[in-house]
Each structure stands twice: as structure tokens, then as C-alpha cells.
Scaffold this motif. Structure first.
Motif, mmCIF file in Angstrom:
data_model
loop_
_atom_site.group_PDB
_atom_site.id
_atom_site.type_symbol
_atom_site.label_atom_id
_atom_site.label_comp_id
_atom_site.label_asym_id
_atom_site.label_seq_id
_atom_site.Cartn_x
_atom_site.Cartn_y
_atom_site.Cartn_z
ATOM 1 N N GLY A 19 19.221 -11.754 18.413
ATOM 2 C CA GLY A 19 20.461 -12.290 18.956
ATOM 3 C C GLY A 19 20.641 -11.937 20.416
ATOM 4 N N VAL A 20 21.241 -12.837 21.160
ATOM 5 C CA VAL A 20 21.552 -12.598 22.570
ATOM 6 C C VAL A 20 22.805 -11.741 22.652
ATOM 7 C CG1 VAL A 20 22.191 -13.683 24.762
ATOM 8 C CG2 VAL A 20 20.505 -14.768 23.258
ATOM 9 N N ILE A 21 22.754 -10.685 23.462
ATOM 10 C CA ILE A 21 23.908 -9.812 23.672
ATOM 11 C C ILE A 21 24.203 -9.743 25.167
ATOM 12 C CG2 ILE A 21 23.561 -8.445 21.578
ATOM 13 C CD1 ILE A 21 22.160 -6.340 23.228
ATOM 14 N N PRO A 22 25.470 -9.614 25.545
ATOM 15 C CA PRO A 22 25.810 -9.624 26.979
ATOM 16 C C PRO A 22 25.302 -8.396 27.724
ATOM 17 C CG PRO A 22 27.755 -9.149 25.648
ATOM 18 C CD PRO A 22 26.674 -9.540 24.685
ATOM 19 N N ASP A 23 25.277 -7.233 27.051
ATOM 20 C CA ASP A 23 24.824 -6.004 27.695
ATOM 21 C C ASP A 23 24.444 -5.013 26.602
ATOM 22 O OD1 ASP A 23 27.318 -4.857 26.763
ATOM 23 O OD2 ASP A 23 28.264 -5.765 28.523
ATOM 24 N N ALA A 24 24.009 -3.830 27.028
ATOM 25 C CA ALA A 24 23.586 -2.799 26.077
ATOM 26 C C ALA A 24 24.692 -1.781 25.827
ATOM 27 C CB ALA A 24 22.322 -2.105 26.593
ATOM 28 N N SER A 25 25.937 -2.188 25.950
ATOM 29 C CA SER A 25 27.047 -1.281 25.701
ATOM 30 C C SER A 25 27.216 -1.062 24.203
ATOM 31 C CB SER A 25 28.333 -1.848 26.296
ATOM 32 O OG SER A 25 28.677 -3.061 25.652
ATOM 33 N N ALA A 26 28.003 -0.044 23.862
ATOM 34 C CA ALA A 26 28.238 0.271 22.457
ATOM 35 C C ALA A 26 28.952 -0.878 21.751
ATOM 36 C CB ALA A 26 29.059 1.559 22.341
ATOM 37 N N ALA A 27 29.867 -1.553 22.435
ATOM 38 C CA ALA A 27 30.601 -2.661 21.810
ATOM 39 C C ALA A 27 29.674 -3.828 21.490
ATOM 40 C CB ALA A 27 31.734 -3.114 22.730
ATOM 41 N N SER A 28 28.773 -4.166 22.412
ATOM 42 C CA SER A 28 27.859 -5.286 22.176
ATOM 43 C C SER A 28 26.871 -4.964 21.067
ATOM 44 C CB SER A 28 27.115 -5.629 23.472
ATOM 45 O OG SER A 28 28.016 -6.015 24.488
ATOM 46 N N LEU A 29 26.323 -3.756 21.084
ATOM 47 C CA LEU A 29 25.379 -3.363 20.041
ATOM 48 C C LEU A 29 26.067 -3.271 18.682
ATOM 49 C CD1 LEU A 29 23.357 -0.632 21.967
ATOM 50 C CD2 LEU A 29 22.623 -2.955 21.422
ATOM 51 N N LYS A 30 27.301 -2.801 18.674
ATOM 52 C CA LYS A 30 28.041 -2.692 17.413
ATOM 53 C C LYS A 30 28.279 -4.065 16.799
ATOM 54 C CE LYS A 30 32.293 -0.752 15.437
ATOM 55 N NZ LYS A 30 33.542 0.012 15.729
ATOM 56 N N ALA A 31 28.616 -5.046 17.618
ATOM 57 C CA ALA A 31 28.844 -6.399 17.108
ATOM 58 C C ALA A 31 27.568 -6.970 16.498
ATOM 59 C CB ALA A 31 29.345 -7.299 18.233
ATOM 60 N N PHE A 32 26.431 -6.729 17.126
ATOM 61 C CA PHE A 32 25.165 -7.213 16.576
ATOM 62 C C PHE A 32 24.835 -6.510 15.263
ATOM 63 C CE2 PHE A 32 20.582 -6.715 16.068
ATOM 64 C CZ PHE A 32 20.151 -8.039 16.090
ATOM 65 N N VAL A 33 25.037 -5.191 15.228
ATOM 66 C CA VAL A 33 24.725 -4.425 14.022
ATOM 67 C C VAL A 33 25.607 -4.867 12.860
ATOM 68 C CG1 VAL A 33 24.807 -2.124 13.004
ATOM 69 C CG2 VAL A 33 23.823 -2.448 15.271
ATOM 70 N N ARG A 34 26.909 -5.008 13.089
ATOM 71 C CA ARG A 34 27.821 -5.393 12.017
ATOM 72 C C ARG A 34 27.507 -6.782 11.468
ATOM 73 N NH1 ARG A 34 28.768 -0.740 12.389
ATOM 74 N NH2 ARG A 34 30.765 0.356 12.423
ATOM 75 N N ALA A 35 27.015 -7.663 12.312
ATOM 76 C CA ALA A 35 26.750 -9.034 11.885
ATOM 77 C C ALA A 35 25.405 -9.185 11.182
ATOM 78 C CB ALA A 35 26.791 -9.978 13.090
ATOM 79 N N ASN A 36 24.492 -8.228 11.348
ATOM 80 C CA ASN A 36 23.130 -8.439 10.860
ATOM 81 C C ASN A 36 22.587 -7.341 9.957
ATOM 82 O OD1 ASN A 36 22.135 -10.922 12.533
ATOM 83 N ND2 ASN A 36 23.118 -9.592 14.029
ATOM 84 N N ILE A 37 23.214 -6.169 9.902
ATOM 85 C CA ILE A 37 22.686 -5.053 9.114
ATOM 86 C C ILE A 37 23.770 -4.584 8.155
ATOM 87 C CG2 ILE A 37 21.629 -2.767 9.193
ATOM 88 C CD1 ILE A 37 20.753 -3.326 12.035
ATOM 89 N N ALA A 38 23.410 -4.421 6.891
ATOM 90 C CA ALA A 38 24.361 -4.002 5.876
ATOM 91 C C ALA A 38 24.792 -2.562 6.113
ATOM 92 C CB ALA A 38 23.743 -4.145 4.489
ATOM 93 N N SER A 39 26.050 -2.274 5.849
ATOM 94 C CA SER A 39 26.581 -0.928 6.034
ATOM 95 C C SER A 39 25.860 0.063 5.115
ATOM 96 C CB SER A 39 28.082 -0.919 5.738
ATOM 97 O OG SER A 39 28.624 0.363 5.898
ATOM 98 N N GLY A 40 25.624 1.271 5.621
ATOM 99 C CA GLY A 40 24.931 2.293 4.860
ATOM 100 C C GLY A 40 23.433 2.294 5.034
ATOM 101 N N SER A 41 22.887 1.300 5.747
ATOM 102 C CA SER A 41 21.441 1.247 5.961
ATOM 103 C C SER A 41 21.004 2.325 6.945
ATOM 104 C CB SER A 41 21.032 -0.132 6.481
ATOM 105 O OG SER A 41 21.396 -1.147 5.578
#
Length: 262
Positions: free
Chosen positions: A100-122
Motif C-alpha cells: 500500500g502507498v503511504i504518505p510518510d513513515a510516521s507512526a500514524a501512517s504506519l498504524k493505518a496500514f497495519v490496522r487495515a492489513n494485519i489482524a490484531s494480536g499477530s
């Protein structure tokens, strides 16, 4: 309808995809814009947004797409597109992937990618970038300090970097680097769709799945898909006035000195 079936079959038969120029050349399609619209409609239904998220152990990192350019290297490089990637690590190999394309490597951008693509607890394996601890709250985080290990990044995180190498090779090989930033998410969705079905025993199953998605999708037009309009900077002048008849093709045989008798 026959052309659509042929286009979908060509689109799914090759492992690396096809370009609109190739589709326009091999099928009876009137214009390049029509071929591009057909492929864009297929890429639009290849999104993994409705699919199950990645689970278990997942390796994650970011990379840049856009080719070599002058300026700063690494995170924060100007003029390039930042892409996040994640890949499941299985006991006998690698599983599914997400890009996925992300605007930057900030915690907010990475968090949005993680929440959308990786199941919680992984369990998520990353490098030691400072934004990951807060972005991976609710996950088991296993950071790898690449600088301290003394190994290059592709050895410390081999799975996700192999994924990045494959997607870059696909973009440069199939599309000759001719892609726009606005449509990059569609190309990434196409790559993930193919990658996650790389172990399919029959290409016909991939064809059937894509056909099902295309039939269930809503109608779109070229203007809906073309995010950036790029008209020609200089239009050809064309031909004005009366046109003359072409010259005769009745000419003498050209001399062939090598056929002269010696």
C-alpha cells in the motif's frame, strides 16, 4: 463480450501481467484508451480490502518506488513514492502479502496500514524505526536493529525485501516504468492479487475468480478511471487543402550487381 473474455484470459494467463499497449496490439480493440480502460477496470476489482487480514507472524517494512533520482536516500527521499509492505511467514515458506502507498513513515501512517492489513494480536517483525512501537500497539512487536546486526536489510528482513524486489521487477519489466503515482495503488493491488494466488494449480481458477469480481462490480467509464488527464502538449497541424494522388509504383527493377554474370 468475446473481447472481454479474451482480455481477462490474457490478463490472468501471464504471471507478470500485460500492458495496455500489448492488449491493444493483440486484440481487435479500436484505441489504446479502450485497452487501458479495460485493464484499469480489472485492476479496480483486484483490491484486497475485502479479503482476510494477514495473521500469525508477519514481516513488514517500507520501500520507495520511482527509480533513481538525485537527492536524499532512505526515508524522507524527495520525489519518490513510499510503499509499505507486509508478508506472512509460514513454517514452510511465505504466505499472503499486502502492499500500500503511504504518505510518510510516521507512526500514524504506519498504524493505518497495519490496522487495515494485519489482524490484531499477530507477531510483526520490523526494523528498529522509531515509529513502529507506537504504530504496533496491540501487536507482538519483534524489532530487528539492522544497523547493529552488521547485515544488510535484505538479509535481516529477507521475506519482505524479496517481495519489494519482485514488485519493482514487475513494474519495470511489464510496464517499463511507465506508471503514474495516482494509479500506483491499482498496480500494487494487481501484483498482490497475482502473488497471493501464485500457488494456484490452475490458471483457470484465477480467471474464474477475476471474472466473478468483474461481473459483480459497478459500471465505470474511462473518465471515472483516468485520475490525471494528460493532453498532448502540441497537437499535430494536420493536412489542409486538396490532396494529390500518390505517385506511380510502376518502376524499373533495381540493379542487382551481385547477380550479374561474370
Amino acid at each position: 463480450m468475446t473481447v472481454w473474455f479474451e482480455a481477462i484470459w490474457l490478463f490472468t494467463a501471464g504471471k507478470s501481467g500485460i500492458s495496455a499497449m500489448y492488449l491493444h496490439r493483440v486484440l481487435p480493440i479500436g484505441s489504446y484508451q479502450t485497452a487501458w480502460t479495460m485493464l484499469s477496470r480489472l485492476r479496480q476489482v483486484m483490491s484486497s480490502a475485502e479479503s482476510e487480514p494477514l495473521r500469525g507472524t508477519v514481516e513488514m517494512d517500507e520501500t520507495f518506488l520511482g527509480g533513481p533520482r538525485h537527492g536524499k536516500f532512505g526515508r524522507g527521499a524527495a520525489g519518490k513514492t513510499l510503499v509499505a509492505g507486509a508478508l506472512e511467514i509460514l513454517p514452510d515458506g511465505w504466505g499472503r502479502a499486502r502492499l500500500g502507498v503511504i504518505p510518510d513513515a510516521s507512526a500514524a501512517s504506519l498504524k493505518a496500514f497495519v490496522r487495515a492489513n494485519i489482524a490484531s494480536g499477530s507477531t510483526v517483525i520490523t526494523d528498529a524505526w522509531r515509529s513502529y512501537p507506537s504504530a504496533l500497539a496491540g501487536y507482538v512487536h519483534e524489532p530487528v536493529n539492522v544497523a547493529a546486526s552488521g547485515k544488510p536489510a535484505h538479509e535481516s528482513l529477507p521475506a519482505v525485501h524479496r517481495l519489494f524486489a519482485l514488485v519493482k521487477r514487475s513494474m519495470e519489466g511489464t510496464y517499463q516504468g511507465s506508471w503514474s503515482v495516482e494509479h500506483l495503488p491499482q498496480y500494487l493491488d494487481e501484483f498482490v492479487f497475482r502473488f497471493n494466488r501464485r500457488h494456484s494449480r490452475s490458471r483457470g481458477l484465477v480467471f474464474m475468480r477475476l471474472l466473478q469480481r468483474a461481473a459483480a462490480s459497478q459500471r465505470v467509464t474511462y473518465r471515472d478511471l483516468a485520475l490525471v488527464s494528460k493532453p498532448k502538449p502540441v497537437h499535430p497541424a494536420g493536412v489542409h487543402g486538396a490532396r494529390a494522388w500518390p505517385g506511380t509504383l510502376d518502376i524499373d527493377s533495381p540493379p542487382l550487381p551481385w547477380r550479374k554474370n561474370t
